[in-house]
Design an enzyme around this catalytic site. Structure first.
Site, PDB file in Angstrom:
ATOM      1  N   ALA A  34       1.073  -1.239   0.147  1.00  0.00           N
ATOM      2  CA  ALA A  34      -0.069  -0.006  -0.117  1.00  0.00           C
ATOM      3  C   ALA A  34       0.530   1.094   0.014  1.00  0.00           C
ATOM      4  O   ALA A  34       0.532   2.105  -0.671  1.00  0.00           O
ATOM      5  CB  ALA A  34      -0.853  -0.069   1.318  1.00  0.00           C
ATOM      6  N   GLU A  49       3.537   1.813  -1.528  1.00  0.00           N
ATOM      7  CA  GLU A  49       4.169   2.141  -2.879  1.00  0.00           C
ATOM      8  C   GLU A  49       2.955   2.805  -3.942  1.00  0.00           C
ATOM      9  O   GLU A  49       3.268   3.305  -4.999  1.00  0.00           O
ATOM     10  CB  GLU A  49       4.828   0.870  -3.412  1.00  0.00           C
ATOM     11  CG  GLU A  49       6.133   0.578  -2.750  1.00  0.00           C
ATOM     12  CD  GLU A  49       5.799  -0.007  -1.363  1.00  0.00           C
ATOM     13  OE1 GLU A  49       6.827   0.069  -0.350  1.00  0.00           O
ATOM     14  OE2 GLU A  49       4.939  -0.509  -1.120  1.00  0.00           O
ATOM     15  N   ALA A  90      -4.797  -3.808   0.804  1.00  0.00           N
ATOM     16  CA  ALA A  90      -5.141  -4.247   2.095  1.00  0.00           C
ATOM     17  C   ALA A  90      -4.110  -3.863   3.104  1.00  0.00           C
ATOM     18  O   ALA A  90      -2.873  -4.364   2.754  1.00  0.00           O
ATOM     19  CB  ALA A  90      -5.795  -5.591   2.265  1.00  0.00           C
ATOM     20  N   THR A 102       2.412  -2.847  16.011  1.00  0.00           N
ATOM     21  CA  THR A 102       2.997  -1.521  16.148  1.00  0.00           C
ATOM     22  C   THR A 102       2.333  -0.517  15.388  1.00  0.00           C
ATOM     23  O   THR A 102       1.428  -0.841  14.715  1.00  0.00           O
ATOM     24  CB  THR A 102       4.473  -1.908  15.392  1.00  0.00           C
ATOM     25  OG1 THR A 102       4.264  -2.194  13.950  1.00  0.00           O
ATOM     26  CG2 THR A 102       5.162  -3.044  15.963  1.00  0.00           C
ATOM     27  N   HIS A 147       3.251   0.849  12.787  1.00  0.00           N
ATOM     28  CA  HIS A 147       3.376   0.935  11.435  1.00  0.00           C
ATOM     29  C   HIS A 147       2.013   0.947  10.622  1.00  0.00           C
ATOM     30  O   HIS A 147       2.051   1.609   9.883  1.00  0.00           O
ATOM     31  CB  HIS A 147       4.278  -0.522  11.294  1.00  0.00           C
ATOM     32  CG  HIS A 147       4.403  -0.829   9.795  1.00  0.00           C
ATOM     33  ND1 HIS A 147       5.490  -0.094   9.117  1.00  0.00           N
ATOM     34  CD2 HIS A 147       3.822  -1.393   8.670  1.00  0.00           C
ATOM     35  CE1 HIS A 147       5.620  -0.260   8.011  1.00  0.00           C
ATOM     36  NE2 HIS A 147       4.707  -1.407   7.682  1.00  0.00           N
ATOM     37  N   ARG A 164     -14.728  -7.469   3.754  1.00  0.00           N
ATOM     38  CA  ARG A 164     -14.725  -6.091   2.874  1.00  0.00           C
ATOM     39  C   ARG A 164     -14.128  -6.350   1.453  1.00  0.00           C
ATOM     40  O   ARG A 164     -14.145  -5.583   0.729  1.00  0.00           O
ATOM     41  CB  ARG A 164     -14.119  -5.016   3.520  1.00  0.00           C
ATOM     42  CG  ARG A 164     -14.870  -4.484   4.721  1.00  0.00           C
ATOM     43  CD  ARG A 164     -14.011  -3.904   5.753  1.00  0.00           C
ATOM     44  NE  ARG A 164     -14.795  -3.357   6.866  1.00  0.00           N
ATOM     45  CZ  ARG A 164     -15.233  -3.783   7.876  1.00  0.00           C
ATOM     46  NH1 ARG A 164     -15.003  -5.202   7.807  1.00  0.00           N
ATOM     47  NH2 ARG A 164     -15.938  -3.426   8.881  1.00  0.00           N
TER      48      ARG A 164
END
EC number: 2.5.1.78
Length: 167
Positions: A60, A62, A89, A95, A97, A136
């Site tokens: 994601a 990039e 996704a 963390t 991140h 989803r």
């Protein structure tokens, strides 16, 4: 989500549109479902398969750079792509991140839309666990690939309307 418009007229309008789909391909099975729904939605509304190009990003984070590169491409002074759909996704881990990736991806995709005035929609699923993600990506919560693609189609119409309105 069903957009109300003349489907016969829309086929003419959309038939010549060139669309880029960017897939952040970290979760392959999930992203395959998003991509399939996006492609099916585009063809359902009259966009020809040979006018749909799919690009794969490693993840994601990039996606925005690739979207910017595609949005900047021109032929004879006109944008090569009329619309861009970003799919992927990101699942929350232990963390921070997750927040960094999600925020930067969403911000970057929206910046491309603003900078190039090309409908660039965000179909990146951001969830807390795999169960929410599956729900989803074609599960009981629908498919974000279809939803992001419909949003892009609607924006194509609205952008054209905005260009042709006289007050």
């Amino acid at each position: 989500m069903e957009f109300k418009f003349n489907k016969d007229g829309s086929r003419d309008f959309l038939s010549k549109k060139k669309i880029a789909i960017i897939v952040g391909y970290f979760y392959q099975d999930i992203c395959d479902n998003l991509l399939l729904a996006s492609q099916e939605t585009l063809t359902k509304y009259g966009i020809k398969a040979n006018n749909i190009n799919v690009f794969y990003a490693p993840g994601a984070f990039e996606i925005p750079l690739l979207a910017k590169k595609l949005a900047s491409q021109q032929i004879n002074g006109k944008n090569l792509y009329n619309g861009i759909v970003a799919l992927g996704a990101v699942i929350n881990g232990e963390t921070p991140h997750f927040k960094f990736i999600c925020n930067e991806c969403a911000r970057g995709v929206s910046n491309v839309s603003y900078q190039y005035e090309i409908p660039t929609t965000f179909g990146v699923i951001t969830t807390n666990n795999m169960e929410q993600t599956i729900a989803r990506a074609g599960g009981y919560k629908g498919n974000k690939g279809e939803e992001a693609t419909m949003a892009m189609i609607i924006m194509l119409y609205l952008m054209q309307q905005a260009d042709t309105q006289f007050f």
